[in-house]
Motif scaffolding. Sequence first.
Motif, PDB file in Angstrom:
ATOM      1  N   ALA A  12     -27.569  47.158  16.978  1.00  0.00           N
ATOM      2  CA  ALA A  12     -28.740  46.697  17.723  1.00  0.00           C
ATOM      3  C   ALA A  12     -29.976  47.534  17.475  1.00  0.00           C
ATOM      4  CB  ALA A  12     -28.422  46.675  19.228  1.00  0.00           C
ATOM      5  N   GLY A  13     -29.923  48.416  16.479  1.00  0.00           N
ATOM      6  CA  GLY A  13     -31.060  49.291  16.223  1.00  0.00           C
ATOM      7  C   GLY A  13     -32.302  48.524  15.811  1.00  0.00           C
ATOM      8  N   SER A  14     -33.447  49.083  16.100  1.00  0.00           N
ATOM      9  CA  SER A  14     -34.706  48.408  15.795  1.00  0.00           C
ATOM     10  C   SER A  14     -35.224  48.724  14.390  1.00  0.00           C
ATOM     11  CB  SER A  14     -35.773  48.770  16.833  1.00  0.00           C
ATOM     12  OG  SER A  14     -35.862  50.168  16.985  1.00  0.00           O
ATOM     13  N   SER A  15     -34.520  49.581  13.626  1.00  0.00           N
ATOM     14  CA  SER A  15     -34.848  49.881  12.216  1.00  0.00           C
ATOM     15  C   SER A  15     -36.295  50.335  12.030  1.00  0.00           C
ATOM     16  CB  SER A  15     -34.583  48.649  11.331  1.00  0.00           C
ATOM     17  OG  SER A  15     -33.261  48.204  11.433  1.00  0.00           O
ATOM     18  N   VAL A  16     -36.795  51.112  12.953  1.00  0.00           N
ATOM     19  CA  VAL A  16     -38.211  51.508  12.922  1.00  0.00           C
ATOM     20  C   VAL A  16     -38.574  52.226  11.629  1.00  0.00           C
ATOM     21  CG1 VAL A  16     -39.957  52.951  14.015  1.00  0.00           C
ATOM     22  CG2 VAL A  16     -38.395  51.607  15.429  1.00  0.00           C
ATOM     23  N   ARG A  17     -37.730  53.171  11.203  1.00  0.00           N
ATOM     24  CA  ARG A  17     -38.039  53.959  10.004  1.00  0.00           C
ATOM     25  C   ARG A  17     -37.826  53.175   8.714  1.00  0.00           C
ATOM     26  NH1 ARG A  17     -34.707  59.393  10.801  1.00  0.00           N
ATOM     27  NH2 ARG A  17     -33.458  58.064  12.157  1.00  0.00           N
ATOM     28  N   PHE A  18     -37.083  52.072   8.802  1.00  0.00           N
ATOM     29  CA  PHE A  18     -36.767  51.306   7.604  1.00  0.00           C
ATOM     30  C   PHE A  18     -37.925  50.407   7.172  1.00  0.00           C
ATOM     31  CE2 PHE A  18     -34.750  47.971   5.082  1.00  0.00           C
ATOM     32  CZ  PHE A  18     -33.966  48.734   4.224  1.00  0.00           C
ATOM     33  N   GLU A  76     -35.109  48.573  21.601  1.00  0.00           N
ATOM     34  CA  GLU A  76     -36.125  49.620  21.434  1.00  0.00           C
ATOM     35  C   GLU A  76     -35.949  50.759  22.441  1.00  0.00           C
ATOM     36  OE1 GLU A  76     -37.685  46.653  24.412  1.00  0.00           O
ATOM     37  OE2 GLU A  76     -36.675  46.526  22.462  1.00  0.00           O
ATOM     38  N   LEU A  77     -35.156  50.543  23.486  1.00  0.00           N
ATOM     39  CA  LEU A  77     -34.931  51.593  24.484  1.00  0.00           C
ATOM     40  C   LEU A  77     -34.025  52.707  23.963  1.00  0.00           C
ATOM     41  CD1 LEU A  77     -34.596  49.549  27.807  1.00  0.00           C
ATOM     42  CD2 LEU A  77     -36.598  50.720  26.876  1.00  0.00           C
ATOM     43  N   GLY A  78     -33.250  52.421  22.910  1.00  0.00           N
ATOM     44  CA  GLY A  78     -32.451  53.487  22.315  1.00  0.00           C
ATOM     45  C   GLY A  78     -30.978  53.175  22.213  1.00  0.00           C
ATOM     46  N   ILE A  79     -30.280  54.007  21.418  1.00  0.00           N
ATOM     47  CA  ILE A  79     -28.871  53.768  21.125  1.00  0.00           C
ATOM     48  C   ILE A  79     -27.982  53.983  22.347  1.00  0.00           C
ATOM     49  CG2 ILE A  79     -28.326  56.119  20.357  1.00  0.00           C
ATOM     50  CD1 ILE A  79     -26.691  54.752  18.064  1.00  0.00           C
ATOM     51  N   GLY A  80     -28.431  54.833  23.284  1.00  0.00           N
ATOM     52  CA  GLY A  80     -27.637  55.049  24.494  1.00  0.00           C
ATOM     53  C   GLY A  80     -27.429  53.756  25.258  1.00  0.00           C
ATOM     54  N   ARG A  81     -28.424  52.900  25.263  1.00  0.00           N
ATOM     55  CA  ARG A  81     -28.299  51.601  25.928  1.00  0.00           C
ATOM     56  C   ARG A  81     -27.234  50.747  25.240  1.00  0.00           C
ATOM     57  NH1 ARG A  81     -30.795  47.658  29.085  1.00  0.00           N
ATOM     58  NH2 ARG A  81     -30.772  45.556  28.177  1.00  0.00           N
ATOM     59  N   THR A  82     -27.222  50.759  23.912  1.00  0.00           N
ATOM     60  CA  THR A  82     -26.213  50.010  23.162  1.00  0.00           C
ATOM     61  C   THR A  82     -24.817  50.540  23.463  1.00  0.00           C
ATOM     62  OG1 THR A  82     -27.751  49.442  21.384  1.00  0.00           O
ATOM     63  CG2 THR A  82     -25.415  49.451  20.830  1.00  0.00           C
ATOM     64  N   ILE A  83     -24.675  51.859  23.471  1.00  0.00           N
ATOM     65  CA  ILE A  83     -23.379  52.475  23.787  1.00  0.00           C
ATOM     66  C   ILE A  83     -22.899  52.033  25.154  1.00  0.00           C
ATOM     67  CG2 ILE A  83     -22.244  54.677  24.341  1.00  0.00           C
ATOM     68  CD1 ILE A  83     -24.003  55.936  22.109  1.00  0.00           C
ATOM     69  N   LYS A  84     -23.782  52.085  26.128  1.00  0.00           N
ATOM     70  CA  LYS A  84     -23.393  51.742  27.506  1.00  0.00           C
ATOM     71  C   LYS A  84     -23.066  50.259  27.658  1.00  0.00           C
ATOM     72  CE  LYS A  84     -27.043  53.783  29.187  1.00  0.00           C
ATOM     73  NZ  LYS A  84     -28.079  54.215  30.164  1.00  0.00           N
ATOM     74  N   LEU A  85     -23.816  49.397  26.990  1.00  0.00           N
ATOM     75  CA  LEU A  85     -23.525  47.964  27.047  1.00  0.00           C
ATOM     76  C   LEU A  85     -22.122  47.683  26.501  1.00  0.00           C
ATOM     77  CD1 LEU A  85     -26.907  46.373  25.879  1.00  0.00           C
ATOM     78  CD2 LEU A  85     -25.830  46.071  28.122  1.00  0.00           C
ATOM     79  N   GLY A  86     -21.830  48.271  25.350  1.00  0.00           N
ATOM     80  CA  GLY A  86     -20.516  48.057  24.749  1.00  0.00           C
ATOM     81  C   GLY A  86     -19.387  48.659  25.555  1.00  0.00           C
ATOM     82  N   THR A  87     -19.599  49.863  26.048  1.00  0.00           N
ATOM     83  CA  THR A  87     -18.566  50.555  26.823  1.00  0.00           C
ATOM     84  C   THR A  87     -18.312  49.839  28.142  1.00  0.00           C
ATOM     85  OG1 THR A  87     -19.308  52.628  25.807  1.00  0.00           O
ATOM     86  CG2 THR A  87     -17.849  52.812  27.719  1.00  0.00           C
ATOM     87  N   THR A  88     -19.353  49.359  28.775  1.00  0.00           N
ATOM     88  CA  THR A  88     -19.208  48.590  30.011  1.00  0.00           C
ATOM     89  C   THR A  88     -18.385  47.332  29.767  1.00  0.00           C
ATOM     90  OG1 THR A  88     -21.321  49.372  30.873  1.00  0.00           O
ATOM     91  CG2 THR A  88     -20.451  47.352  31.838  1.00  0.00           C
TER      92      THR A  88
END
Length: 198
Positions: A12-18, A76-88
């Motif tokens: 779900a990353g926003s690929s900002v640097r890419f 865009e809020l960050g990878i921690g949000r993705t981790i928590k969504l999946g873990t939940t």
Amino acid sequence: MSKKIGCVIMAAGSSVRFGKNNKLLETFDDTTVIERVLDAVPYSLIERCLLVAGSEEILNIATRYNIQVLINTKPELGIGRTIKLGTTALGPSFDGYMYIVGDQPLLSTASLTKLISFWRDNPTSIVSLGYENRIGNPMVFPKLYYPEMMALKDNEYGRVVYRRHIDQLKSVQVSDEYELMDIDTIEDLKVLKEHLKK
């Protein structure tokens, strides 16, 4: 009895640097970066696997695999949000939680199999893939750390948790350091494509 593993694939990353393109959809060896990762996962060794996507395109690709797919509407809020969504979505009933990043296209099924097997033999440890002194992804966390993963801030990485418990960290060595390389920039993609040709 074998220890049960739940797996979160983070895509779900926003690929900002890419740049403007989604790096996970870039062509890589006649497929895409995300498909290379999905094809490497040894699903038969994992009790439940899900992918957290940040776009409809990724979601559509992932539905071709036998995994659950969630959408992160605010990547865009960050990878921690993705981790928590999946873990939940996995819930607290697994013995271990494996986290795979979607932009690591040289990751191999053999290395993931070794990682899972090693963790099942060391189920109280945090286990990662590694190369020499480098700690890499994926990583498996025992259920003990479920509350800490759930407490991550949206912009925090899983490393926040393992660094608190560095004495519990073990690594499974890979023979090719490029397996651990993820794609942040267009140059990274070029480097991995060149390495694949060797």
